[in-house]
Design a protein around this motif. Structure first.
Motif, PDB file in Angstrom:
ATOM      1  N   LEU A 217      18.636 -35.924 -33.917  1.00 22.23           N
ATOM      2  CA  LEU A 217      18.401 -36.468 -32.583  1.00 22.23           C
ATOM      3  C   LEU A 217      17.759 -35.424 -31.668  1.00 22.23           C
ATOM      4  N   GLU A 218      18.248 -34.195 -31.752  1.00 26.12           N
ATOM      5  CA  GLU A 218      17.710 -33.116 -30.910  1.00 26.12           C
ATOM      6  C   GLU A 218      16.214 -32.931 -31.124  1.00 26.12           C
ATOM      7  N   HIS A 219      15.794 -32.791 -32.378  1.00 33.03           N
ATOM      8  CA  HIS A 219      14.390 -32.512 -32.666  1.00 33.03           C
ATOM      9  C   HIS A 219      13.497 -33.727 -32.455  1.00 33.03           C
ATOM     10  N   SER A 220      14.029 -34.912 -32.658  1.00 34.38           N
ATOM     11  CA  SER A 220      13.230 -36.120 -32.472  1.00 34.38           C
ATOM     12  C   SER A 220      12.890 -36.339 -31.005  1.00 34.38           C
ATOM     13  N   VAL A 221      13.893 -36.206 -30.149  1.00 40.09           N
ATOM     14  CA  VAL A 221      13.691 -36.461 -28.723  1.00 40.09           C
ATOM     15  C   VAL A 221      12.746 -35.445 -28.106  1.00 40.09           C
ATOM     16  N   MET A 222      12.853 -34.192 -28.512  1.00 38.83           N
ATOM     17  CA  MET A 222      12.088 -33.123 -27.876  1.00 38.83           C
ATOM     18  C   MET A 222      10.809 -32.739 -28.625  1.00 38.83           C
ATOM     19  N   TYR A 223      10.413 -33.527 -29.599  1.00 33.72           N
ATOM     20  CA  TYR A 223       9.281 -33.134 -30.436  1.00 33.72           C
ATOM     21  C   TYR A 223       7.964 -32.961 -29.666  1.00 33.72           C
ATOM     22  N   PRO A 224       7.601 -33.842 -28.724  1.00 37.96           N
ATOM     23  CA  PRO A 224       6.342 -33.629 -27.991  1.00 37.96           C
ATOM     24  C   PRO A 224       6.290 -32.286 -27.267  1.00 37.96           C
ATOM     25  N   VAL A 225       7.407 -31.864 -26.687  1.00 38.14           N
ATOM     26  CA  VAL A 225       7.438 -30.560 -26.011  1.00 38.14           C
ATOM     27  C   VAL A 225       7.291 -29.440 -27.032  1.00 38.14           C
TER      28      VAL A 225
END
Length: 336
Positions: free
Chosen positions: A30-38
Motif C-alpha cells: 500500500l505504501e509504495h502503490s500510493v506514493m509511486y508517482p512521487v
C-alpha cells in the motif's frame, strides 16, 4: 476491559511469524502503490542526466503533458512484486530482533533506542536482499527516455547485456544508505510513540504522526547516498561514457557534476515521499496487528486449555518401607 486487552503492541515473541509478515506485506504494498508517482519524480530529479524541473509540481505536470499520465506509474508492477515479500521479511525480522535485543541487552525494559536501532539495521539487510533487484528495474523504467517497453523486457535486457550482477550493483550502497536510514527511522518512531503513546494502545493519529516524523528525518539525512544509488541503478551498458562501479566512483561523478549541491537533488521530493510513505506503512502495519490480535489470542488460549486438559495428573509416590518386594507400585496412597 483490562489494560492488557488494549496493549496490542506487545506482540509476544511466540506469535507466528506469518502474523508480522502478513501485516508487513500489506503495509509495504500500500505504501509504495500510493506514493509511486512521487517516487517517479524523485528518481528523475536525482538523476545527473535529468530533464530540468523547477519542482515537484512542475515535474509531475511536465511528465503528464509530454509523456502521458500513465508514465508516472511506469514500473509500478516491479515495485509491488518486490515490496510485498521485502516488507514481510522487514517487519517480521524487526519485531523478532527488537524483542530479543530488548530482553537480553536492556534487562527487558519496554523501550530501548539501542535495541530498536540495531534491530532496524538487521531488518534492513533482509529487506534489501529482496528489494534491490526490484529497485533496479523500477528506476530504469522511470527514467526519461527509457527504452524498455515492459518490466519483463527490462529484466531480460538487463540480464542479457549486463548479467545478474547488474541487479545488485548498488546493493552495498543501498545497505550503507538504508542501515542508518532505518536505524534513525525506528529510533525516532519508537521514541515518539513512547512520548505520545506510552501505553502503546492502537492510536492511528500517533502512528501516522510518528511515522511521518521518522520518515522525514531519515530521508533528509541519507539523501546524498540515495543520489549515489540512483546513479548506480540507472546507468546502462549503452552509457559508454559513464561506467560507475561503486559508491566512491558514484560520489566523485556526482560531485564533479555540480558540486555538493548535487547530493541534495530531489531532497524535497524524497522527504515529501517518505513522510506519507512511512505514515501509511506504520498505520497499516499497526492496524493489521490490532485486527489480528484477537484471532491469535483465541487460538493461543485454546491451545493452552487443550494442553492443560491433556496433561495427566501428577501423583506423589507414598513412602514405602524397605524392603520393597513388589515390582509394581500403585499410584494410590494406600497403606502397605
Amino acid at each position: 476491559m483490562e489494560k492488557d486487552d488494549y496493549d496490542y503492541d506487545s506482540l509476544p515473541y511466540e506469535w507466528p511469524v506469518r502474523t508480522h509478515m502478513l501485516a508487513g506485506a500489506a503495509a509495504g504494498i500500500l505504501e509504495h502503490s500510493v506514493m509511486y508517482p512521487v517516487d517517479c519524480v524523485k528518481t528523475r530529479m536525482q538523476s545527473i542526466e535529468m530533464v530540468r524541473y523547477r519542482g515537484i509540481i512542475h515535474a509531475m505536470s511536465t511528465i503528464q503533458q509530454k509523456e502521458g499520465f500513465r508514465r508516472l506509474f511506469r514500473g509500478m508492477g516491479a515495485m509491488v512484486a518486490g515490496a510485498g515479500p521485502a516488507h514481510a521479511m522487514y517487519f517480521a525480522g524487526y519485531e523478532k530482533l527488537k524483542y530479543n535485543f530488548t530482553l537480553y541487552a536492556n534487562d527487558g525494559v519496554k523501550n530501548s533506542s539501542l535495541a530498536n536501532g540495531v534491530a532496524g539495521g538487521f531488518a534492513t539487510i533482509l529487506h534489501d536482499m529482496v528489494m534491490n533487484p526490484a529497485e533496479v528495474v523500477k528506476q530504469r523504467m522511470q527514467m526519461y527516455g527509457s527504452r524498455h517497453e515492459s518490466i519483463l523486457r527490462c529484466i531480460q535486457s538487463t540480464h542479457q547485456t549486463e548479467g545478474i550482477r547488474a541487479f545488485y550493483r548498488s546493493f552495498p550502497t543501498q545497505l550503507i544508505m538504508n542501515v542508518p536510514f532505518q536505524a534513525v527511522h525506528f529510533v525516532i518512531y519508537e521514541a515518539t510513540q513512547e512520548r505520545f503513546n506510552p501505553d502503546r494502545v492502537y492510536n492511528p493519529v500517533t502512528h501516522v504522526a510518528s511515522g511521518a516524523m521518522a520518515g522525514a528525518c531519515a530521508a533528509f539525512i541519507t539523501n546524498p547516498l540515495d543520489v549515489c544509488r540512483t546513479l548506480l541503478n540507472t546507468q546502462e551498458l549503452s552509457d559508454r561514457d559513464l561506467r560507475v562501479k561503486g559508491l566512491r566512483q558514484a560520489a566523485l561523478v556526482i560531485y564533479r557534476t555540480d558540486g555538493l549541491s548535487t547530493f541534495f537533488r530531489g531532497v524535497t521530493a524524497r522527504v515529501l515521499y517518505q513522510m506519507p510513505s512511512t505514515a501509511i506503512s506504520w498505520s497499516v502495519y499497526e492496524l493489521f496487528k490490532y485486527l489480528l490480535r484477537p484471532a491469535i489470542e483465541s487460538k493461543r488460549e485454546l491451545y493452552v486449555t487443550n494442553q492443560q486438559r491433556n496433561t495427566p495428573p501428577v501423583c506423589s509416590s507414598p513412602s514405602i518401607p524397605e524392603p520393597v518386594i513388589s515390582s509394581t507400585v500403585s499410584c494410590k496412597n494406600t497403606a502397605p
